[in-house]
Design a protein around this motif. Structure first.
Motif, short mmCIF file in Angstrom:
data_model
loop_
_atom_site.label_atom_id
_atom_site.label_comp_id
_atom_site.label_asym_id
_atom_site.label_seq_id
_atom_site.Cartn_x
_atom_site.Cartn_y
_atom_site.Cartn_z
N MET A 83 0.82 -1.20 0.00
CA MET A 83 0.00 0.00 0.00
C MET A 83 0.86 1.25 0.00
O MET A 83 0.66 2.19 -0.76
N SER A 84 1.85 1.28 0.91
CA SER A 84 2.71 2.45 1.00
C SER A 84 3.55 2.62 -0.24
O SER A 84 3.82 3.73 -0.67
N SER A 85 4.00 1.50 -0.86
CA SER A 85 4.84 1.61 -2.04
C SER A 85 4.07 2.22 -3.20
O SER A 85 4.60 2.99 -3.98
N THR A 86 2.77 1.88 -3.30
CA THR A 86 2.00 2.42 -4.40
C THR A 86 1.70 3.89 -4.23
O THR A 86 1.55 4.61 -5.19
N THR A 87 1.65 4.35 -2.98
CA THR A 87 1.38 5.77 -2.75
C THR A 87 2.64 6.61 -2.88
O THR A 87 2.57 7.78 -3.21
N LEU A 88 3.79 5.99 -2.62
CA LEU A 88 5.02 6.75 -2.68
C LEU A 88 5.57 6.87 -4.09
O LEU A 88 6.15 7.88 -4.45
N SER A 89 5.39 5.82 -4.89
CA SER A 89 6.02 5.81 -6.21
C SER A 89 5.60 6.96 -7.11
O SER A 89 6.44 7.50 -7.82
N PRO A 90 4.31 7.39 -7.11
CA PRO A 90 3.97 8.50 -7.98
C PRO A 90 4.70 9.78 -7.64
O PRO A 90 4.97 10.60 -8.52
N SER A 91 5.03 9.99 -6.34
CA SER A 91 5.71 11.23 -5.96
C SER A 91 7.22 11.13 -6.15
O SER A 91 7.87 12.12 -6.45
N ILE A 92 7.77 9.91 -6.00
CA ILE A 92 9.21 9.75 -6.11
C ILE A 92 9.64 9.67 -7.58
O ILE A 92 10.61 10.28 -7.99
N SER A 93 8.91 8.91 -8.38
CA SER A 93 9.31 8.67 -9.76
C SER A 93 9.45 9.96 -10.58
O SER A 93 10.48 10.12 -11.25
N PRO A 94 8.48 10.88 -10.57
CA PRO A 94 8.67 12.11 -11.36
C PRO A 94 9.88 12.92 -10.89
O PRO A 94 10.57 13.52 -11.70
N ARG A 95 10.12 12.95 -9.58
CA ARG A 95 11.25 13.69 -9.04
C ARG A 95 12.56 13.09 -9.51
O ARG A 95 13.48 13.80 -9.93
N ARG A 96 12.64 11.76 -9.44
CA ARG A 96 13.86 11.09 -9.90
C ARG A 96 14.06 11.28 -11.40
O ARG A 96 15.18 11.48 -11.86
N ALA A 97 12.97 11.23 -12.15
CA ALA A 97 13.07 11.43 -13.60
C ALA A 97 13.55 12.85 -13.91
O ALA A 97 14.36 13.05 -14.82
N TYR A 98 13.05 13.83 -13.16
CA TYR A 98 13.46 15.21 -13.38
C TYR A 98 14.94 15.38 -13.05
O TYR A 98 15.69 16.01 -13.81
N LEU A 99 15.38 14.83 -11.91
CA LEU A 99 16.78 14.95 -11.52
C LEU A 99 17.69 14.25 -12.52
O LEU A 99 18.79 14.74 -12.82
N ALA A 100 17.24 13.10 -13.04
CA ALA A 100 18.04 12.40 -14.04
C ALA A 100 18.17 13.23 -15.32
O ALA A 100 19.24 13.33 -15.91
#
Length: 305
Positions: free
Chosen positions: A1-18
């Protein structure tokens, strides 16, 4: 449950930093071409040789990229090919030739500062010929940028002699030529695609440089020390093809405005690379001028269009 709620916020940030990291690396590598050119000049080659060898090594890589883009894209109209040839000649061939020619007379740091005035030339050309409105913030950004360049230019004239003026004018011509490329490519890049346009234009530029070489120089001029060819290969791979591709990927991930802001690291990296590899001094005036130019270009990049 927690992983599905965190991934949308982490993934765009990591993509932007990359994407941001790719833009920064691309800007540093592209700016390093001035350092490589300066190192090649130590072997008594001229601008014609530097740019010709750079494009001779780059052409096969850009040709492969152009072929790959053509296979996955619809055919272009004849008028589009004509525009691409024109853009390749003014944007990469003429601009690069004037740039390397100017580098024979000025420091790598000053060259990079002048080239980073390109966005301001785009603005001025648009204002003069296309009646684009220019706000007070933009005029202020131009004034700050030009003041910074004038400081470094005056410093280099005092230490380097009259040839600094000639070299600066040549690099200024390179910046204006590339500004015209950016203006004229605006409509075409939307229809053709950024990567496809760059691949085709670079192939045109490479062929033009090679033809120019064989017109101006005998074939025997290609006999050069192995170090010249090693530096040319570095220039082609790490300062031409790689940064072009990295920048295009970065633009697709974070957008052109953010990629342009990341590119502001270019003149700073050149200043310090010049000090480390070419023993070019770093003075307070140079640092002040660099800070002013970066501030002015940053203001331009933040302006909402």
């Amino acid at each position: 449950m927690s992983s599905t709620t965190l991934s949308p916020s982490i993934s765009p940030r990591r993509a932007y930093l990359a994407g941001l990291l790719l833009a920064v690396i691309g800007a540093i590598f592209f700016s390093a071409k001035a350092i490589v050119a300066k190192l090649m000049y130590r072997y008594h080659v001229d601008a014609v040789m530097v740019i010709s060898l750079r494009m001779m090594f780059s052409l096969p890589m850009f040709a492969v990229l152009a072929f790959w883009q053509a296979r996955n894209s619809p055919p272009l109209a004849t008028r589009d090919y004509a525009k691409i040839v024109f853009l390749g000649l003014i944007g990469y061939y003429l601009s690069s030739f004037l740039d390397f020619l100017g580098l024979q007379y000025i420091s790598a740091g000053l060259e990079r500062l002048i080239l980073f005035l390109t966005p301001s030339f785009v603005l001025l050309i648009s204002f003069t010929f296309y009646k684009r409105k220019v706000g007070l913030i933009e005029w202020g950004a131009l004034l700050v940028s030009y003041l910074g360049t004038a400081l470094v230019l005056q410093h280099d004239i005092n230490t380097g002699g009259n040839n600094v003026v000639l070299g600066s004018v040549l690099v200024l011509g390179a910046a204006i030529s590339y500004a015209l490329y950016l203006i004229f490519s605006g409509e075409l890049v939307r229809r053709v695609g950024a990567m496809r346009l760059v691949a085709y234009a670079m192939c045109v530029s490479s062929v033009a440089c090679i033809i120019q070489f064989f017109i101006l120089r005998p074939v025997s001029a290609l006999v050069q020390p192995v170090q010249v060819y090693q530096l040319s290969l570095i220039n082609a791979v790490f300062c031409t093809v790689l940064p072009v591709c990295l920048t295009m990927v970065a633009v697709s991930r974070i957008g052109a405005p953010s990629a342009a802001q990341a590119g502001l690291v270019g003149p700073v990296s050149t200043l310090f690379l010049g000090a480390m590899l070419l023993d070019e001094p770093i003075t307070a005036i140079q640092l002040t001028g660099t800070a002013l130019v970066l501030s002015g270009i940053y203001l331009l990049s933040r302006k909402k269009t």
